[in-house]
Design an enzyme around this catalytic site. Structure first.
Site, short mmCIF file in Angstrom:
data_model
loop_
_atom_site.label_atom_id
_atom_site.label_comp_id
_atom_site.label_asym_id
_atom_site.label_seq_id
_atom_site.Cartn_x
_atom_site.Cartn_y
_atom_site.Cartn_z
N GLN A 159 -29.18 94.86 86.50
CA GLN A 159 -28.45 95.59 87.69
C GLN A 159 -27.12 95.26 87.50
OE1 GLN A 159 -30.68 94.29 91.01
NE2 GLN A 159 -32.17 95.95 90.78
N ARG A 218 -39.49 92.62 86.49
CA ARG A 218 -40.25 92.88 87.69
C ARG A 218 -41.57 93.10 86.81
NH1 ARG A 218 -37.18 96.63 92.10
NH2 ARG A 218 -35.29 95.60 92.09
#
Ligand code: FA5
Length: 348
Positions: free
Chosen positions: A214, A200
């Site tokens: 994740q 990100r």
């Protein structure tokens, strides 16, 4: 007198030989007395110039001396060699009573350990582990997940874009695109967990990295309900954090689930009373989840009247930080062995 000279030579040679205590000194001595141009050799060569009556006696004396010196040399050489060998062996002695040096075995990175722990738990609950691309089409990262191009929810994931003239291509900001890829390729029943790296466009601080991991979960079948989601996540949390854990579900919003929830466990550090780790709330949020949005099911060609499903996504670094009380996410990727070696559990 010639015989006197030989006697003096003998004494000098034997004295010097006795003093030669290294191979090097012995070699020098040998060259001086017994070598091709050594004194004894020259002495023997010079016999021809003696008076004939002297020759037999001097000749014998010189030959005897040569013989004697040769034998003395062999004895001394043997003694020196043995002494040198003994000294070397003494210096190299191995003390077998000393403790051995433990070979340094590397350990798995704490994030890798956590991914293995989590995926193992889900594997035992019947989930398959799959992986997918980190460079992803905008369609999978957003559109198919019910996040249309102009929708403000797209801003929630601070995306890193890859330059491309045709399609929108991104570094995946979450593992949720794999929901779409898995459902496109398979028919229900589906039960998968997807560990993987995400990226990100993030201002890095103690709790945010610009790349992190994740683990996505997805279950789709006929008659899958919210109760299955709650039961599965509660069982997962208890296996990972202890049977005594209490769990909490609260409403949350993600465009690709309806309803959406955030899932928390009671803080294992203060047992729910409130502390620094849980921000005095008593609860620690572990992941986002929810029932797969009917539009997402339609996007992959599933009939939402027939199939339902749920999905979840959790941050792995966050889980490790909670488990071990790591105060700053940046420690994970600085490669500092002093930090990494604290997680010295070797997972086969
Ligand atoms: C999502 O990314 C959703 N895809 C999760 C999801 C999946 C919801 C399926 C519903 C169904 P969110 O942006 O909250 O949600 O990120 C999920 C977790 O990733 C966070 O709780 C956090 O643990 C981790 N995470 C997000 N951004 C960062 C970051 N910059 N650094 C480290 N971890 C992060």
């Amino acid at each position: 007198m010639e015989i006197e000279r030989i006697r003096a030579l003998r004494e000098r040679a034997l004295r010097e030989l006795a003093e030669a205590s290294t191979q090097e000194q012995l070699a020098t001595w040998h060259a001086r007395y017994l070598g091709r141009r050594g004194e004894i050799t020259l002495l023997l060569r010079g016999l021809g110039s003696l008076a004939p009556e002297e020759r037999p006696m001097i000749g014998r004396a010189a030959n005897d001396l040569k013989e004697e010196l040769q034998q003395a040399y062999v004895r001394q050489e043997t003694a020196v060699r043995e002494r040198e060998l003994a000294a070397r062996i003494a210096a190299e002695t191995i003390d077998v009573t000393l403790p051995g040096r433990t070979p340094r075995i590397g350990t798995l990175h704490p994030v890798t350990q956590m991914i293995r722990d989590v995926t193992n738990i889900f594997a035992h609950l019947g989930f398959q582990v799959v992986e997918g691309p980190e460079v992803e089409y905008g369609y999978y990262a957003f559109d198919a997940l019910n996040i249309p191009p102009e929708h403000p929810a797209r801003d929630v994931w601070d995306t890193i874009f890859i330059e491309s003239e045709h399609e929108e291509i991104v570094l995946r900001p979450h593992t949720s695109p794999m929901q779409i890829r898995v459902m496109e390729r398979r028919q229900p029943p589906i039960r998968v967990v997807v560990p993987g790296r995400c990226y990100r466009y993030e201002a890095v601080d103690a709790t945010h990295e610009w790349h992190f991991h994740q683990i996505e979960g997805l279950a789709v079948d006929e008659r899958i309900t919210m109760a299955d989601l709650k039961g599965t996540l509660a069982e997962f949390a208890r296996q990972l954090f202890g049977r005594e854990r209490r769990v909490r579900f609260r409403c949350d919003f993600f465009p690709f689930v309806e309803p959406g929830v955030d899932f928390a466990i009671d803080c294992m550090f203060c047992r729910g009373e409130g502390c620094r780790v849980c921000g005095d709330s008593g609860w620690i949020e572990i992941l986002g989840a929810g029932m797969v949005h009917p539009q997402v099911l339609r996007n992959v060609g599933y009939d939402p009247e027939r199939y339902t499903g749920w999905a979840f996504g959790m941050g792995v670094e966050r889980l490790v930080m909670l488990t071990y009380g790591v105060p700053d996410i940046r420690y994970f990727y600085q490669g500092d062995l002093r930090f990494l070696q604290q997680f010295d559990r070797i997972v086969p």
